[in-house]
Scaffold this motif. Structure first.
Motif, PDB file in Angstrom:
ATOM      1  N   GLN A 213       0.749  -1.385  -0.203  1.00  0.00           N
ATOM      2  CA  GLN A 213      -0.200   0.142  -0.098  1.00  0.00           C
ATOM      3  C   GLN A 213       1.218   1.741   0.456  1.00  0.00           C
ATOM      4  O   GLN A 213       0.345   2.057  -1.131  1.00  0.00           O
TER       5      GLN A 213
ATOM      6  N   GLY B 122     -12.802  -6.448  -1.728  1.00  0.00           N
ATOM      7  CA  GLY B 122     -11.744  -5.649  -0.563  1.00  0.00           C
ATOM      8  C   GLY B 122     -10.530  -4.875  -0.663  1.00  0.00           C
ATOM      9  O   GLY B 122     -10.626  -3.925  -0.489  1.00  0.00           O
ATOM     10  N   ARG B 123      -9.882  -5.489  -1.988  1.00  0.00           N
ATOM     11  CA  ARG B 123      -8.523  -4.717  -2.418  1.00  0.00           C
ATOM     12  C   ARG B 123      -8.715  -3.436  -2.893  1.00  0.00           C
ATOM     13  O   ARG B 123      -8.690  -2.248  -3.131  1.00  0.00           O
TER      14      ARG B 123
ATOM     15  N   ARG C  65     -11.477  -1.283  -2.226  1.00  0.00           N
ATOM     16  CA  ARG C  65     -12.237  -0.122  -1.870  1.00  0.00           C
ATOM     17  C   ARG C  65     -10.212  -0.391  -1.071  1.00  0.00           C
ATOM     18  O   ARG C  65     -10.095   1.373  -0.438  1.00  0.00           O
ATOM     19  N   ASP C  66      -9.774  -0.999  -0.304  1.00  0.00           N
ATOM     20  CA  ASP C  66      -8.781  -0.672   0.290  1.00  0.00           C
ATOM     21  C   ASP C  66      -7.243   0.348  -0.217  1.00  0.00           C
ATOM     22  O   ASP C  66      -6.571   1.203   0.135  1.00  0.00           O
TER      23      ASP C  66
END
Ligand code: C2E
Ligand code: MG
Ligand code: MG
Ligand code: MG
Length: 281
Positions: free
Chosen positions: A160, A186-187, A189-190
């Protein structure tokens, strides 16, 4: 009796493993030498805007043909270089060559470069990559990096950080092979990505089954909402291209638009296209 047979199998099995390890070491040595001798090459595959049918960039793909081993696929030698700890020098050679080639292209075209999982676990990666393209003289805004979900998941915090450092420098980041990994949604979003590349597995089945079509439709609509560009990988024929356009997919890549080709052939490909564009004006 069965015990003896079992042991026999174990012997065969360990011989196979020994063979494989021997081959891996052979490849490792040859590849290390090839990097030093500057024999690892980069090819380029066009990425097309499906709305306007124009080339917008190229993906760099590593190519290596050894005198003894013959052609070795990057899906074999990239993971090997990661395992054996020399992915950094391989990636540096490749990015340097790719960026150098991109300097000759029209300025509006981007260069897309694949990052390996090992690179996404190393906090020094962003500054290393940026310094290479700075040395070569490529504008970071013309660079795109492709990363996979699996790579992102290995060490999410470091990955990240790398992604946000690169994006701060103007580099765009795309999620490669989308739909094949785990916890895809999920990826999205993060992490902050710019693009999603739909894996070839969905595209290649688009004419055969309705399920793939629905999946692509859902990905396109989700990406619209998230303001992400969508690229369909592995478009092999006209029918697939038409279907993907109809589904609202903005960009495409595949043998139908062009196979990966070396830097010289890529320049030829571009000059043919640009002549067409100029003539039609
Ligand atoms: P990828 O990044 O998903 O690249 C797309 C692969 O699909 C390439 O295989 C490309 O040649 C192939 N392809 C493109 N269009 C079509 C099509 O229409 N039909 C079919 N059947 N195939 C198509 P390639 O070049 O063998 O590369 C395999 C993988 O190796 C890449 O998958 C990427 O994960 C990795 N790789 C290649 N070059 C590099 C590199 O420079 N660095 C890193 N880290 N990985 C690389
Ligand atoms: Mg890729
Ligand atoms: Mg891909
Ligand atoms: Mg792939």
């Amino acid at each position: 009796r069965s015990k003896r047979r079992g042991r026999g199998q174990i012997t065969v099995y360990s011989q196979e493993i020994a063979q494989e390890m021997k081959r891996a070491t052979q490849i490792e040595q040859a590849l290390r030498n090839a990097i030093i001798a500057d024999q690892v090459d980069v090819h380029f595959q066009p990425i097309v805007d499906l709305r306007s049918d124009t080339v917008v960039g190229f993906e760099a793909l590593a190519r290596w043909c050894d005198a003894d081993l013959g052609y070795v696929s990057p899906s074999v030698f990239v993971p090997l270089a990661e395992e054996r700890g020399f992915i950094e020098s391989l990636a540096e050679t490749l990015l340097r060559k790719a960026a150098q080639a991109a300097l000759s292209w029209p300025k509006e075209l981007f260069l897309s470069f694949n990052l390996s999982s090992a690179q996404l676990m190393d906090p020094a990666t962003s500054s290393r990559l940026l310094s290479i393209i700075h040395q070569v003289g490529l504008d970071p805004r013309r660079l795109e990096l492709e990363i996979t979900e699996t790579a992102v998941m290995a060490d999410a915090d470091v990955a990240q950080r790398i992604v946000s450092d690169l994006r701060a420098a103007g580099v765009r980041v795309s999620l490669d092979d989308f739909g094949t990994g785990q916890s895809s949604l999920g990826r999205l979003r993060d992490f902050s990505f710019d693009k999603v590349k739909i894996d070839r597995a969905f595209v290649s089945r688009i004419s055969a089954d309705r399920a793939s079509e629905h999946i692509i439709k859902a990905i396109v609509s989700m990406c619209e909402g998230l303001e992400l560009e969508v690229v369909a990988e592995g478009i092999e024929d006209f029918a697939e291209a038409l279907k993907l356009k109809a589904l609202g997919c903005g960009m495409g890549q595949g043998y139908f638009y062009g196979k990966p080709a070396d830097a010289v052939a890529t320049m030829r490909y571009l000059s043919d296209r640009y002549r067409e564009v100029a003539a039609s004006r």
